[in-house]
Design a protein around this motif. Structure first.
Motif, PDB file in Angstrom:
ATOM      1  N   THR A  36       0.794  -1.229   0.000  1.00  0.00           N
ATOM      2  CA  THR A  36       0.000   0.000   0.000  1.00  0.00           C
ATOM      3  C   THR A  36       0.827   1.281   0.000  1.00  0.00           C
ATOM      4  OG1 THR A  36      -0.130  -0.187   2.388  1.00  0.00           O
ATOM      5  CG2 THR A  36      -1.992  -1.032   1.153  1.00  0.00           C
ATOM      6  N   GLU A  37       2.065   1.190   0.477  1.00  0.00           N
ATOM      7  CA  GLU A  37       2.825   2.436   0.636  1.00  0.00           C
ATOM      8  C   GLU A  37       3.871   2.627  -0.462  1.00  0.00           C
ATOM      9  OE1 GLU A  37       4.268   2.779   4.657  1.00  0.00           O
ATOM     10  OE2 GLU A  37       2.322   2.151   5.447  1.00  0.00           O
ATOM     11  N   TYR A  38       3.422   2.704  -1.684  1.00  0.00           N
ATOM     12  CA  TYR A  38       4.338   2.989  -2.790  1.00  0.00           C
ATOM     13  C   TYR A  38       3.971   4.361  -3.358  1.00  0.00           C
ATOM     14  CZ  TYR A  38       0.233   1.132  -5.175  1.00  0.00           C
ATOM     15  OH  TYR A  38      -1.056   0.904  -5.589  1.00  0.00           O
ATOM     16  N   PRO A  39       4.928   5.033  -4.001  1.00  0.00           N
ATOM     17  CA  PRO A  39       4.597   6.348  -4.572  1.00  0.00           C
ATOM     18  C   PRO A  39       3.530   6.215  -5.659  1.00  0.00           C
ATOM     19  CG  PRO A  39       6.972   5.895  -4.700  1.00  0.00           C
ATOM     20  CD  PRO A  39       6.321   4.631  -4.253  1.00  0.00           C
ATOM     21  N   GLN A  40       2.569   7.112  -5.627  1.00  0.00           N
ATOM     22  CA  GLN A  40       1.429   7.046  -6.539  1.00  0.00           C
ATOM     23  C   GLN A  40       1.853   7.008  -8.016  1.00  0.00           C
ATOM     24  OE1 GLN A  40      -1.871   9.405  -5.345  1.00  0.00           O
ATOM     25  NE2 GLN A  40      -2.528   9.842  -7.430  1.00  0.00           N
ATOM     26  N   GLU A  41       2.989   7.675  -8.326  1.00  0.00           N
ATOM     27  CA  GLU A  41       3.371   7.747  -9.750  1.00  0.00           C
ATOM     28  C   GLU A  41       3.848   6.401 -10.313  1.00  0.00           C
ATOM     29  OE1 GLU A  41       4.608   9.609  -7.335  1.00  0.00           O
ATOM     30  OE2 GLU A  41       6.799   9.575  -7.318  1.00  0.00           O
ATOM     31  N   LEU A  42       4.043   5.411  -9.448  1.00  0.00           N
ATOM     32  CA  LEU A  42       4.427   4.089  -9.959  1.00  0.00           C
ATOM     33  C   LEU A  42       3.241   3.353 -10.586  1.00  0.00           C
ATOM     34  CD1 LEU A  42       6.926   2.643  -7.309  1.00  0.00           C
ATOM     35  CD2 LEU A  42       7.431   3.717  -9.504  1.00  0.00           C
ATOM     36  N   LEU A  43       2.030   3.698 -10.152  1.00  0.00           N
ATOM     37  CA  LEU A  43       0.839   3.091 -10.761  1.00  0.00           C
ATOM     38  C   LEU A  43       0.340   4.071 -11.810  1.00  0.00           C
ATOM     39  CD1 LEU A  43      -1.317   0.944 -10.961  1.00  0.00           C
ATOM     40  CD2 LEU A  43      -2.501   1.984  -9.049  1.00  0.00           C
ATOM     41  N   ARG A  44       0.770   3.842 -13.056  1.00  0.00           N
ATOM     42  CA  ARG A  44       0.548   4.863 -14.073  1.00  0.00           C
ATOM     43  C   ARG A  44       0.416   4.227 -15.461  1.00  0.00           C
ATOM     44  NH1 ARG A  44       6.543   4.855 -13.704  1.00  0.00           N
ATOM     45  NH2 ARG A  44       7.146   3.917 -15.695  1.00  0.00           N
ATOM     46  N   VAL A  45      -0.048   5.031 -16.398  1.00  0.00           N
ATOM     47  CA  VAL A  45      -0.017   4.632 -17.809  1.00  0.00           C
ATOM     48  C   VAL A  45       0.828   5.680 -18.521  1.00  0.00           C
ATOM     49  CG1 VAL A  45      -1.388   4.323 -19.909  1.00  0.00           C
ATOM     50  CG2 VAL A  45      -2.264   3.485 -17.726  1.00  0.00           C
ATOM     51  N   ASP A  46       1.871   5.260 -19.225  1.00  0.00           N
ATOM     52  CA  ASP A  46       2.746   6.214 -19.907  1.00  0.00           C
ATOM     53  C   ASP A  46       2.201   6.607 -21.260  1.00  0.00           C
ATOM     54  OD1 ASP A  46       4.957   6.256 -17.976  1.00  0.00           O
ATOM     55  OD2 ASP A  46       5.153   4.144 -18.509  1.00  0.00           O
ATOM     56  N   ARG A  47       1.588   5.630 -21.934  1.00  0.00           N
ATOM     57  CA  ARG A  47       1.123   5.924 -23.296  1.00  0.00           C
ATOM     58  C   ARG A  47      -0.220   5.251 -23.535  1.00  0.00           C
ATOM     59  NH1 ARG A  47       2.964   3.851 -28.657  1.00  0.00           N
ATOM     60  NH2 ARG A  47       4.776   2.851 -27.720  1.00  0.00           N
ATOM     61  N   ALA A  48      -1.177   6.043 -24.027  1.00  0.00           N
ATOM     62  CA  ALA A  48      -2.493   5.488 -24.339  1.00  0.00           C
ATOM     63  C   ALA A  48      -2.445   4.829 -25.716  1.00  0.00           C
ATOM     64  CB  ALA A  48      -3.532   6.598 -24.319  1.00  0.00           C
ATOM     65  N   VAL A  49      -3.011   3.637 -25.813  1.00  0.00           N
ATOM     66  CA  VAL A  49      -3.096   2.957 -27.109  1.00  0.00           C
ATOM     67  C   VAL A  49      -4.547   2.542 -27.349  1.00  0.00           C
ATOM     68  CG1 VAL A  49      -0.712   2.104 -27.228  1.00  0.00           C
ATOM     69  CG2 VAL A  49      -2.427   0.731 -26.030  1.00  0.00           C
ATOM     70  N   GLY A  50      -4.901   2.376 -28.610  1.00  0.00           N
ATOM     71  CA  GLY A  50      -6.275   1.996 -28.952  1.00  0.00           C
ATOM     72  C   GLY A  50      -6.301   1.284 -30.289  1.00  0.00           C
ATOM     73  N   ASP A  51      -7.497   1.194 -30.868  1.00  0.00           N
ATOM     74  CA  ASP A  51      -7.677   0.501 -32.150  1.00  0.00           C
ATOM     75  C   ASP A  51      -6.631   0.929 -33.163  1.00  0.00           C
ATOM     76  OD1 ASP A  51      -9.743  -1.194 -31.666  1.00  0.00           O
ATOM     77  OD2 ASP A  51     -11.312   0.211 -32.271  1.00  0.00           O
ATOM     78  N   GLY A  52      -6.047  -0.023 -33.831  1.00  0.00           N
ATOM     79  CA  GLY A  52      -5.050   0.277 -34.865  1.00  0.00           C
ATOM     80  C   GLY A  52      -3.645   0.415 -34.300  1.00  0.00           C
ATOM     81  N   GLY A  53      -3.530   0.472 -33.000  1.00  0.00           N
ATOM     82  CA  GLY A  53      -2.210   0.579 -32.381  1.00  0.00           C
ATOM     83  C   GLY A  53      -1.386  -0.684 -32.616  1.00  0.00           C
ATOM     84  N   VAL A  54      -0.114  -0.512 -32.895  1.00  0.00           N
ATOM     85  CA  VAL A  54       0.778  -1.650 -33.121  1.00  0.00           C
ATOM     86  C   VAL A  54       2.021  -1.452 -32.281  1.00  0.00           C
ATOM     87  CG1 VAL A  54       2.211  -2.864 -34.832  1.00  0.00           C
ATOM     88  CG2 VAL A  54      -0.042  -1.994 -35.494  1.00  0.00           C
ATOM     89  N   ILE A  55       2.404  -2.483 -31.549  1.00  0.00           N
ATOM     90  CA  ILE A  55       3.629  -2.420 -30.762  1.00  0.00           C
ATOM     91  C   ILE A  55       4.590  -3.448 -31.343  1.00  0.00           C
ATOM     92  CG2 ILE A  55       4.616  -2.679 -28.436  1.00  0.00           C
ATOM     93  CD1 ILE A  55       1.049  -2.319 -28.285  1.00  0.00           C
TER      94      ILE A  55
END
Ligand code: ZN
Length: 307
Positions: free
Chosen positions: A130-149
Motif C-alpha cells: 500500500t505504501e508505494y509512490p502514486q506515480e508508480l501506478l501509471r499509464v505512460d502511453r495510451a493505445v487503442g484501435d489500430g495501435g501496433v507495438i
C-alpha cells in the motif's frame, strides 16, 4: 499454483500466485508483458520475470484493463524496471489519475493479500502493498484501435474491446495468429464454459466479441486460464457470445419479475459464485460482488429505459 508455462518459445505465461497472470513476450528486439497479476505476489512475479528475461530489459507493460487483478503488479514492476513503458487504453490512464481509483487498488491489494497470503505473511508485506509512490501506478502511453507495438519479430496489434470495462483492450499477434481477448470476451473455465463479466455494456461486449473474431486467430490465450486447447477460436467466440446473452437474459428475467438489486445479487452469488467449478478460489467474493452489482445496475438501468 506458481508456474511458468511456455506457450511458444518466446511467449511465456507466468502465474506468480492465485488470481492473476502475466504473459511475457520475448521479441527479437524488445520485450513486453501482457498484464501484471495481483499486487500481493508481484515480488514473485519479478523473480520469475528476471529469470525468464535472463538479463534483457523489460520494455513494455501492456494492460488489458485497469482492475486490481491485472494491473496490481504495475507499481512493483515500474519500481523494479524504471525504464519500462506502461501502455493501456486512454480511459485506464484517466482511471489511474484518480485518487479514488488509486485508493481502491491499494484496498483490493490488501483484501486479496489477506485471503491468499494468510495473516502472518500478509502482515510482513502489508506496507509494500500500500505504501508505494502514486506515480508508480501509471499509464505512460495510451493505445487503442489500430495501435501496433513492435517487439522485432513479434508484433502486437491493439483491439479496443469495451464491455467488461471501458478501458478493456485485447491483443493480437498476427505472426502467431494468437489472440489475447480481454475479460469482456470472458474467462475460459474448461469444457464449453466461459465466465463472463459485463460491467459497462452488453451491446458493446457483443461488438467486442466480434471485433476479436474478425482477427481470425487460430490460438486463444484466455485471461486467468492460458492457452485454450479444447475448443477452437471460432467456438470460443460463439461460447462467449452465448454466455453474454445468457447472463443478460438471467438478470433481465429477474428484473421484470420485480426483484430488487439485492435479491438479484444474492441469487447471483448462489448461482454463480457458490456453484463455480472446483474449489479454486481465484478472487475474493467481494470482488465478485462488486462486479455483479455493476452488471445488475446495468440491466436495471436498461430495463427502466425500456419501460
Ligand atoms: Zn476485470
Amino acid at each position: 499454483m506458481e508456474s511458468v508455462c511456455r506457450i511458444r518459445d518466446t511467449i511465456r505465461r507466468i502465474v506468480p500466485g492465485k488470481g492473476g497472470d502475466c504473459t511475457l513476450l520475448l521479441g527479437s528486439e524488445k520485450t513486453a508483458v501482457i498484464d501484471t497479476g495481483m499486487a500481493y505476489c508481484a515480488d514473485r512475479l519479478i523473480e520469475r520475470l528476471e529469470r525468464e528475461l535472463a538479463g534483457r530489459p523489460l520494455n513494455y507493460i501492456l494492460l488489458t484493463h485497469s482492475h486490481y487483478d491485472h494491473a496490481g503488479g504495475v507499481a512493483a514492476l515500474c519500481g523494479r524496471f524504471p525504464q519500462v513503458q506502461v501502455l493501456a487504453a486512454a480511459h485506464a490512464k484517466r482511471v489511474f489519475q484518480r485518487a479514488g481509483a488509486q485508493r481502491e487498488m491499494r484496498r483490493m491489494a490488501q483484501v486479496a493479500g489477506r485471503l491468499f497470503l494468510g495473516e502472518e505473511e500478509f502482515e510482513k508485506k502489508a506496507r509494500a502493498l500500500t505504501e508505494y509512490p502514486q506515480e508508480l501506478l501509471r499509464v505512460d502511453r495510451a493505445v487503442g484501435d489500430g495501435g501496433v507495438i513492435s517487439l522485432g519479430d513479434l508484433t502486437v496489434q491493439v483491439i479496443e474491446t469495451p464491455g467488461h470495462t471501458n478501458c478493456s483492450l485485447s491483443f493480437f499477434l498476427p505472426q502467431q495468429r494468437m489472440i489475447f481477448p480481454s475479460e469482456t470476451v470472458g474467462c475460459y473455465i474448461g469444457g464449453r464454459r466461459i465466465d463472463v463479466s459485463v460491467l459497462t455494456g452488453f451491446e458493446a461486449a457483443l461488438r467486442s466479441v466480434e471485433a476479436c473474431r474478425q482477427k481470425r486467430a487460430e490460438f486463444v490465450v484466455s485471461p486467468h486460464y492460458g492457452l485454450v486447447t479444447s475448443v477452437s477460436a471460432e467456438e470460443y467466440f460463439d461460447i462467449a457470445r452465448g454466455e453474454i446473452c445468457a447472463m443478460h437474459e438471467y438478470l433481465r428475467e429477474r428484473f421484470y419479475r420485480g426483484e430488487s438489486a439485492e435479491q438479484m445479487l444474492a441469487e447471483s452469488i448462489r448461482d454463480f459464485w457458490e456453484n463455480r467449478s472446483g474449489d479454486d478460489e481465484q478472487q475474493p467474493q467481494e470482488a465478485f460482488a462488486i462486479n455483479m452489482r455493476a452488471t445488475i445496475a446495468l440491466v436495471m438501468a436498461e430495463g427502466r429505459v425500456d419501460g
